[in-house]
Design a protein around this motif. Structure first.
Motif, mmCIF file in Angstrom:
data_model
loop_
_atom_site.group_PDB
_atom_site.id
_atom_site.type_symbol
_atom_site.label_atom_id
_atom_site.label_comp_id
_atom_site.label_asym_id
_atom_site.label_seq_id
_atom_site.Cartn_x
_atom_site.Cartn_y
_atom_site.Cartn_z
ATOM 1 N N LEU A 1 -4.328 -66.982 -56.517
ATOM 2 C CA LEU A 1 -5.545 -67.351 -55.786
ATOM 3 C C LEU A 1 -5.755 -66.552 -54.511
ATOM 4 O O LEU A 1 -6.872 -66.485 -54.011
ATOM 5 C CB LEU A 1 -5.526 -68.846 -55.442
ATOM 6 N N PRO B 1 -6.983 -61.220 -60.519
ATOM 7 C CA PRO B 1 -5.977 -61.781 -59.607
ATOM 8 C C PRO B 1 -4.572 -61.692 -60.184
ATOM 9 O O PRO B 1 -3.600 -61.606 -59.450
ATOM 10 C CB PRO B 1 -6.419 -63.235 -59.455
ATOM 11 N N ARG C 1 -11.960 -67.053 -59.979
ATOM 12 C CA ARG C 1 -10.557 -67.453 -59.824
ATOM 13 C C ARG C 1 -10.243 -68.714 -60.626
ATOM 14 O O ARG C 1 -9.561 -69.621 -60.150
ATOM 15 C CB ARG C 1 -10.223 -67.682 -58.343
#
Length: 432
Positions: free
Chosen positions: A124, A133, A413
């Motif tokens: 994150l 990510p 995310r």
């Protein structure tokens, strides 16, 4: 930490259950964690838990802090009276149902694996420009997991587009031919002008176009007139062709009581190559509407991209092969294969999937996705990071899957909802 992380932990039971107790010291045994509730109410329904000596069937509510119960006003909402266990990260407050009875609280703060927490925060906390990510952690993810997740994302993307088509079909009195017309019109906007072209289709019913589709001049007059491109202006004052379109449109507008034409500011020309100017696309759309007696049946039945390429290669009038906009001459290229491929991806495939869902013909979904597998891969700034990391990218089906991953999971995310992110977190879960 976000609440959906605790949802993930509870759903998969990724926490230390050694001597599991509520904050009041009552033993807890999770017989069934329940299933996620997508509607209003508690987070998990139909859970089976043993608290002390008593077995309970009910709901589980999850918060980062126990005090969130009151912050969300659950103590006054009867839907939450069915909660038998309040699962939290930190137990900072006692909570009650609407009748004042206290709800058992299970705190997970010290029961979570430090390694899993660290991995979660790494996912994150990647800087915003990072496309994926999970990029630094991808080596632990098998290729099959990446491929399956991209395929899942592809189907989700196709379904989302089909839902839009189905909603359009609903507003058009369940007329698939009209639905194909509206979807095709928006498709010819090629993103920058899809909205104004969708509004143009609403302002120019297919029933009117059908009466004049045999005559290309009249078809163009209706489209260009309702689009607002036939208004009087110095550049077209001596243009005989535009004058003839204007004359035809004036007659038909009054005959059919058509609504006011779209204003000029609706159309986007900025940062577009001349070949993508709205008048060029309108001329190409007019050619297809003139050349093809029906739209929906050919788009539904075409067995290959080659057949669809022939469908869209309709002869454009001489004027729109030599003008980028009214009164502005220039050699205009024909509708290119790449543009046709975009129409297949954004119009034909969603149209076929929407029809398949309504009629219960699952095989049509497979054939629709099969069209994407016949198209070349699309390469852009969104797919490039995935290619660099070794994701499969051979066809447009792969491209659509990677775009769906980017828009639906990586950019927002949503790692906990992604099979790749889940696989990474599973490297360090705590189970018992």
């Amino acid at each position: 930490m976000k609440e959906d992380f605790l949802h993930y932990v509870w759903q998969h039971q990724y926490f230390d259950k050694t001597n599991l107790q509520t904050e009041a010291g009552e033993s807890v045994t999770v017989l069934k964690p329940g299933y996620r509730n997508a509607d209003a109410g508690p987070d998990f329904l139909n859970a089976r838990l043993q608290l002390g000596e008593v077995e309970w069937n009910g709901a589980v509510e999850i918060h980062l802090r126990a005090s969130d119960w009151h912050r969300h006003q659950h103590q006054t909402d009867p839907k939450y009276d069915q909660v038998v266990l309040h699962v939290v990260y930190a137990a900072d407050q006692e909570v009650q149902r609407t009748n004042g009875s206290v709800i058992p609280v299970l705190a997970l703060a010290w029961r979570l694996s430090p390694e899993m927490l660290n991995t979660y925060h790494r996912l994150l906390e990647q800087p915003e420009p990072a496309a994926l990510p999970c990029a630094p952690l991808l080596p632990v993810v098998p290729d099959i997991t990446r491929t399956m997740m991209a395929e899942r994302a592809l189907l989700e993307r196709v379904e989302q587009k089909a839902v839009v088509v189905a909603a359009l079909h609903e507003t058009l009195a369940h007329d698939w031919e009209a639905t194909a017309y509206h979807a095709l019109a928006a498709g010819f906007g090629f993103q920058k002008n899809s909205e104004p072209l969708a509004r143009l289709a609403k302002a120019l019913p297919l029933s009117v176009l059908r009466r004049h589709r045999h005559d290309l001049l009249q078809t163009e007059a209706l489209l260009f007139g309702q689009a607002g491109f036939l208004a009087e202006q110095p550049a077209t004052a001596a243009d005989e062709y535009i004058g003839s379109l204007r004359k035809e449109y004036s007659f038909m507008r009054h005959k059919y009581q058509l609504p006011t034409a779209l204003p000029g500011h609706e159309w986007n020309f900025l940062r577009l190559r001349p070949a993508n100017f709205p008048p060029v696309r309108l001329g190409q759309l007019a050619a297809v509407l003139h050349a093809r007696p029906t739209l929906f049946a050919p788009l539904l039945s075409a067995g290959s991209v080659a057949v669809l390429e022939q469908f869209f290669q309709a002869p454009v009038s001489d004027y729109w092969r030599q003008h980028f906009r009214p009164g502005k001459p220039g050699k205009v290229p024909a509708l290119g294969r790449s543009s046709v491929h975009l129409l297949v991806t954004n119009v034909v495939v969603p149209l076929r999937v929407a029809y398949a869902r309504q009629t219960g013909q699952a095989e049509l979904v497979e054939s629709a996705v099969g069209l994407l597998e016949q198209l070349p891969a699309e390469h852009n700034h969104l797919t490039e990071p995935y290619e660099r990391l070794g994701f499969r990218h051979r066809t447009a089906a792969d491209s659509q899957g990677l775009l769906a991953l980017s828009h639906g999971y990586c950019q927002p995310r949503r790692c906990l909802h992604c099979a790749i992110g889940s696989r990474i977190l599973q490297q360090n879960p705590v189970r018992s």
